[in-house]
Design a protein around this motif. Structure first.
Motif, short mmCIF file in Angstrom:
data_model
loop_
_atom_site.label_atom_id
_atom_site.label_comp_id
_atom_site.label_asym_id
_atom_site.label_seq_id
_atom_site.Cartn_x
_atom_site.Cartn_y
_atom_site.Cartn_z
N VAL A 162 0.85 -1.19 0.00
CA VAL A 162 0.00 0.00 0.00
C VAL A 162 0.88 1.24 0.00
O VAL A 162 1.86 1.31 0.76
N VAL A 163 0.53 2.22 -0.83
CA VAL A 163 1.13 3.55 -0.75
C VAL A 163 0.06 4.51 -0.26
O VAL A 163 -1.07 4.49 -0.75
N VAL A 164 0.42 5.34 0.72
CA VAL A 164 -0.49 6.35 1.25
C VAL A 164 0.11 7.71 0.98
O VAL A 164 1.18 8.04 1.49
N THR A 165 -0.56 8.52 0.16
CA THR A 165 -0.11 9.89 -0.08
C THR A 165 -0.67 10.80 1.02
O THR A 165 -1.70 10.50 1.60
N GLY A 166 0.02 11.91 1.27
CA GLY A 166 -0.45 12.80 2.33
C GLY A 166 -0.65 12.04 3.63
O GLY A 166 -1.66 12.21 4.31
N ALA A 167 0.35 11.22 3.98
CA ALA A 167 0.15 10.22 5.03
C ALA A 167 0.07 10.79 6.44
O ALA A 167 -0.30 10.06 7.36
N SER A 168 0.39 12.05 6.63
CA SER A 168 0.36 12.61 7.99
C SER A 168 -0.98 13.23 8.36
O SER A 168 -1.18 13.64 9.50
N GLY A 169 -1.92 13.31 7.42
CA GLY A 169 -3.25 13.84 7.72
C GLY A 169 -4.12 12.80 8.41
O GLY A 169 -3.68 11.68 8.70
N GLY A 170 -5.36 13.16 8.68
CA GLY A 170 -6.24 12.28 9.43
C GLY A 170 -6.48 10.95 8.74
O GLY A 170 -6.23 9.88 9.31
N VAL A 171 -6.97 10.97 7.49
CA VAL A 171 -7.23 9.74 6.76
C VAL A 171 -5.92 9.05 6.41
O VAL A 171 -5.81 7.82 6.46
N GLY A 172 -4.90 9.81 6.06
CA GLY A 172 -3.62 9.22 5.71
C GLY A 172 -3.02 8.43 6.85
O GLY A 172 -2.58 7.29 6.68
N LEU A 173 -3.00 9.02 8.03
CA LEU A 173 -2.43 8.34 9.18
C LEU A 173 -3.26 7.13 9.59
O LEU A 173 -2.72 6.07 9.95
N ALA A 174 -4.59 7.26 9.51
CA ALA A 174 -5.46 6.11 9.78
C ALA A 174 -5.18 4.98 8.79
O ALA A 174 -5.17 3.80 9.15
N SER A 175 -4.93 5.33 7.53
CA SER A 175 -4.63 4.33 6.51
C SER A 175 -3.32 3.62 6.80
O SER A 175 -3.21 2.39 6.63
#
Length: 327
Positions: free
Chosen positions: A148-161
């Motif tokens: 899995v790649v998560v872009t914008g990973a430090s935001g709410g949905v990103g970090l949850a992902s």
């Protein structure tokens, strides 16, 4: 009761903490004393009048909440004193949000506060973790062992992902421009972390995951990053689009889409009926409990400082911003 009220014609100049007359509930609703509210970008968009199909003033924003039942529903599902969270992903009543001292919420849109979680953690979780779950598992079709790649990973949905994908058994690659946030993302569960501006990003990610492409991308940024996400996919890879922070338009390669047999899906948890939201939430809490992970709260503010909380939300955030309405 006190509430963050947006009046006509809308916008932040017409939004303030105000005394609002309590409304009457319906038999299928529960009166909840709100203790904490997690903020989401959509809340800010509603206030600014930039949320598609958003409410017309006057309205109270807020979809997430933790609280205590003051008055139960006619069906007896909820009793006074029950500690609850709001799973309002399915609600269409955007006028009567949660950023207030008490609110009537449909019984089917409530769940029990997870054992051991603080009010701040509980208020921070529902919308972003349900969105992440839908992007990863429901729409993304993620399987343990995939990448899995998560872009914008430090935001709410990103970090949850990042947290959910790691707990689900996936290899997780997180993208963030901030060196400080990159280090924190590793602590949060990412196996590999890169800046989206890294030279030869695709080659470096493929080398890190030991594969010529990834299985799922959780796209929280949008704009031109979507084209990058497509090039990161392997054959039959999937992109789940959950945000447009970098813009609402993107140019993608149609041949790449074709030859990868890839798919791009828009994700909105408002598609889910309450029963599906409840089922997903049960799985999320079970997974987080087993993995011993909690929602990450970046900062919290009292109700009277709600405007400062939104200012923080619009700035440098790692995780969630929460408004503490009462103790």
């Amino acid at each position: 009761m006190r509430a963050l009220l947006t009046t006509a014609p809308g916008g932040w100049p017409n939004t303030s903490i105000s005394n609002v007359e309590s409304r009457l509930g319906q038999p299928n609703q529960v009166l909840v004393k709100v203790t904490a509210v997690g903020l989401n970008p959509a809340d800010n968009f509603q206030i600014e009048g930039r949320y598609p199909g958003g409410p017309k003033p006057p309205f109270i924003v807020g979809r997430d909440a933790c609280g205590v039942v003051l008055k139960g529903d006619a069906g007896g599902q909820w009793k006074p004193g029950d500690a609850v969270i709001a799973l309002q992903s399915t609600t269409t009543d955007l006028e009567h949000g949660t950023l207030c001292e008490e609110q009537w919420i449909a019984a089917e849109n409530l769940a029990r506060k997870p054992t051991g979680w603080s009010d701040l953690e509980a208020a921070a979780a529902p919308l972003v973790y349900q969105t992440a779950w839908k992007a990863l598992v429901d729409v993304g079709g993620l399987q343990p062992g995939q990448t899995v790649v998560v872009t914008g990973a430090s935001g709410g949905v990103g970090l949850a992902s990042v947290q959910l994908a790691r707990a689900y058994g996936a290899t997780v690659v997180a993208l963030s421009r901030s060196t400080e946030k990159q280090n924190r993302l590793r602590t949060a569960g990412a196996h590999h972390v890169f800046s989206p501006e890294t030279d030869h990003l695709k080659d470096k990610i493929f080398d890190a995951v030991k594969a010529k492409g990834v299985d799922v991308v959780v796209e929280t940024v949008g704009g031109p990053i979507l084209a990058t996400s497509l090039h990161l996919l392997g054959v039959h890879g999937r992109i789940s689009v959950v945000g447009v922070l970098a813009g609402v338009e993107s140019n993608i390669s149609i041949p790449a889409l074709m030859f990868k047999r890839a798919s791009i899906h828009g994700v909105l948890v408002t598609d889910d009926v309450p029963a599906k939201s409840q089922a997903a939430w049960t799985q999320i809490v079970e997974l987080m409990t087993t993995a011993e992970i909690r929602p990450i709260v970046d900062a919290h503010f009292p109700l009277e400082k709600s405007s400062d909380a939104f200012e923080k939300l619009r700035g440098n955030v790692f995780g969630k911003v929460v408004v503490q309405v009462s103790n």
